[in-house]
Structure formats: structure tokens, C-alpha cells
Scaffold this active site. Structure first.
Site, mmCIF file in Angstrom:
data_model
loop_
_atom_site.group_PDB
_atom_site.id
_atom_site.type_symbol
_atom_site.label_atom_id
_atom_site.label_comp_id
_atom_site.label_asym_id
_atom_site.label_seq_id
_atom_site.Cartn_x
_atom_site.Cartn_y
_atom_site.Cartn_z
ATOM 1 N N TYR A 183 -2.562 5.421 9.184
ATOM 2 C CA TYR A 183 -1.241 4.599 8.911
ATOM 3 C C TYR A 183 -1.062 4.498 7.727
ATOM 4 C CZ TYR A 183 2.870 1.783 9.431
ATOM 5 O OH TYR A 183 4.121 1.447 9.192
ATOM 6 N N LYS B 110 1.267 5.959 4.481
ATOM 7 C CA LYS B 110 2.452 5.226 3.697
ATOM 8 C C LYS B 110 2.063 4.943 2.286
ATOM 9 C CE LYS B 110 4.901 4.255 7.138
ATOM 10 N NZ LYS B 110 6.177 4.688 7.250
#
Length: 281
Positions: A151, A155
Site C-alpha cells: 500500500y 502511494k
């Protein structure tokens, strides 16, 4: 035909950031194209004036193209869009070496490649309006949070892509804002698949902390409401802001740690809260 300024927002499922962003833009006199993979996920936006709900799956080129044609038809047929908000996202909270690589690839397909696909499709509609692209990144993209490697990596990629895009699109009159989102009471944890450590896992001593983070129990008590967060992001957008903006609880702390704190201090904090301390010899 729609005569108001327009915004298209991905990931507008009920209870999440996208839904609150749709309401905040609508309250400021913007016609919102609120999107999600299924209309049934956006019942909270049904019937609101100046809100058009559309099905859009960021992983599907045909779905993105269909949404684009709908926006073009609704805006006098010439296609105009003032704001594009790339908000769709999924998460994985699990040890990196024990995460199925196919799951990690799917995460990137949504969090990164989905943003690229939607941006490329709608850019021609933004240019005539000198529009703004708003990309929802995360403080995870500025830190290295145990159990959130994929994750955070997606990002971080989003941040680099988004900031480079800001420079490349400036000559075309399009602004780009990268929102480094902190703790917000979104639905991302409810929508995250719960994974369980194998009996032979290296990380069994940290199982409680991994499960707590995956469920959101660790961070949600400290989160900002989606309504407050959305209002601040929309204020930035309508105020003509661009570049990196840090929004949500703990965002300022993350900025401080990522830019000013020595690595050993960040390591110490992360080791003590992630459960990794139970494994240290």
C-alpha cells in the site's frame, strides 16, 4: 445540459472519503459525477441535486471510456471537466514476504495504474477548463510502515507520478494536487480482505498487532471525520491550490517525521508499535 463547474470523483462508496468529497463539492455549487464500481454502493448520494452517479471501474478501460462519454454528453457534447479526483484505493496490511504477489499486483492496478488510466482518459476534458487533478495519496507514501509495504509503495509511486504530472501539465494550464492523506474515518479497513498468518509464519509473535492494524482498531480512534477532511480538500481545490497538501489527522506529524526526523528515531517508533519488537533478539 450542465452549466455548473463539474467534478468527477472515483471511489464514492457510502461512508468513504469519496462520498464526502462529492457532498462537499456539491455544496460549493459544483455538479459532481460520483463514481463507484456499482451504483448500489452509492445509495447515500442518490437523489442529491447536481450529483450524477456513474458506474466506473478504474481497472476496466471500457468502463473508464463509457464514463468519459457520459460526461461529454452531459456537458454540451464538447466535454468539459473542472476537477478530477482520483480517490479509489484498496489496502493490504500483511507481511510483505507472505503476501500473495497477485494480490499485490491487483493493489497496484487500482491504486496506481487505475489513476493513470483515468487521468489519461479525462485530461482532454480538463484542458479547456484549466482544470485541476486531485490525487489521493497517503502519509504511508512518505513512510515505511510495517505490514503496509505494498500500500505504501503504491502511494509513494502515486506521489512521484502526481508531482511529475504537475510539472508536465503546467504548460497546458492544468493544476495537480497530491493529497498526503493522514488518518481519516474512511471505509478502507472494512473493504480490506482479512488475511491470516500461516501456522509456519515468521511473524506469529506480531500476530495481534498485524490483526489490529488490518482491522483499523489501532488508528481509527485517532482519525479525522471524512466530512472535515473533505471540506479541507475541496477548499484547497476551489482555492486554486496545487502541489503537495497534507490533510487528515497525523498528517503534520508524518510530514515532520519524514523530513526532519533521523531514520533511527522513526525505526524506534515503528518497531515499538508494529509488534516487531516481539521478534527482536
Amino acid at each position: 445540459m450542465i452549466n455548473l463547474p463539474t467534478a468527477l470523483i472515483t471511489g464514492c462508496s457510502d461512508g468513504g472519503i469519496g462520498s464526502s468529497l462529492a457532498k462537499a463539492f456539491q455544496a460549493r455549487g459544483v455538479h459532481v459525477f460520483a463514481t463507484a464500481r456499482k451504483l448500489s454502493k452509492m445509495t447515500g448520494l442518490e437523489g442529491l441535486p447536481n450529483v450524477t452517479r456513474l458506474e466506473l471501474d478504474v481497472e476496466s478501460p471500457s468502463s473508464v471510456a463509457a464514463a468519459k462519454e457520459t460526461v461529454i454528453a452531459a456537458t454540451s457534447g464538447d466535454g468539459r471537466l473542472n476537477y478530477l479526483v482520483n480517490n479509489s484505493g484498496v489496502s493490504i496490511n500483511f507481511p510483505a514476504v507472505e503476501t500473495d504477489i497477485n494480490d499485490a499486483r491487483k493493489l497496484f492496478d487500482v491504486n496506481f495504474w487505475g489513476v493513470v488510466s483515468v487521468t489519461n482518459a479525462f485530461l482532454p476534458l480538463l484542458i479547456p477548463c484549466n482544470g485541476t487533478i486531485i490525487n489521493n495519496a497517503s502519509i504511508g507514501g512518505a513512510m515505511y510502515l510495517p505490514w503496509g509495504s505494498f500500500y505504501s509503495a503504491s502511494k509513494a509511486a502515486m506521489r512521484t507520478y502526481s508531482e511529475t504530472l504537475r510539472l508536465e501539465l503546467a504548460p497546458l494550464g492544468v493544476k495537480v494536487t497530491t493529497v498526503m492523506t493522514g488518518l481519516v474515518t474512511s471505509q478502507i479497513f472494512e473493504n480490506t480482505q482479512q488475511r491470516h498468518l500461516a501456522e509456519t509464519s515468521y511473524y506469529t509473535p506480531a500476530a495481534a498487532e498485524i490483526a489490529s492494524l488490518a482491522s483499523g482498531h489501532t488508528v481509527m480512534p485517532h482519525a479525522m471525520s471524512t466530512a472535515v477532511y473533505a471540506q479541507r480538500v475541496v477548499d484547497d481545490a476551489i482555492g486554486g491550490r496545487s502541489g503537495v497538501r497534507w490533510r487528515g489527522n497525523m498528517a503534520s506529524v508524518a510530514w515532520l517525521f519524514s523530513w526532519l526526523s533521523p531514520t533511527w528515531l522513526m525505526d524506534l517508533a515503528l518497531l515499538s508499535t508494529s509488534g516487531l519488537k516481539h521478534m527482536m533478539k
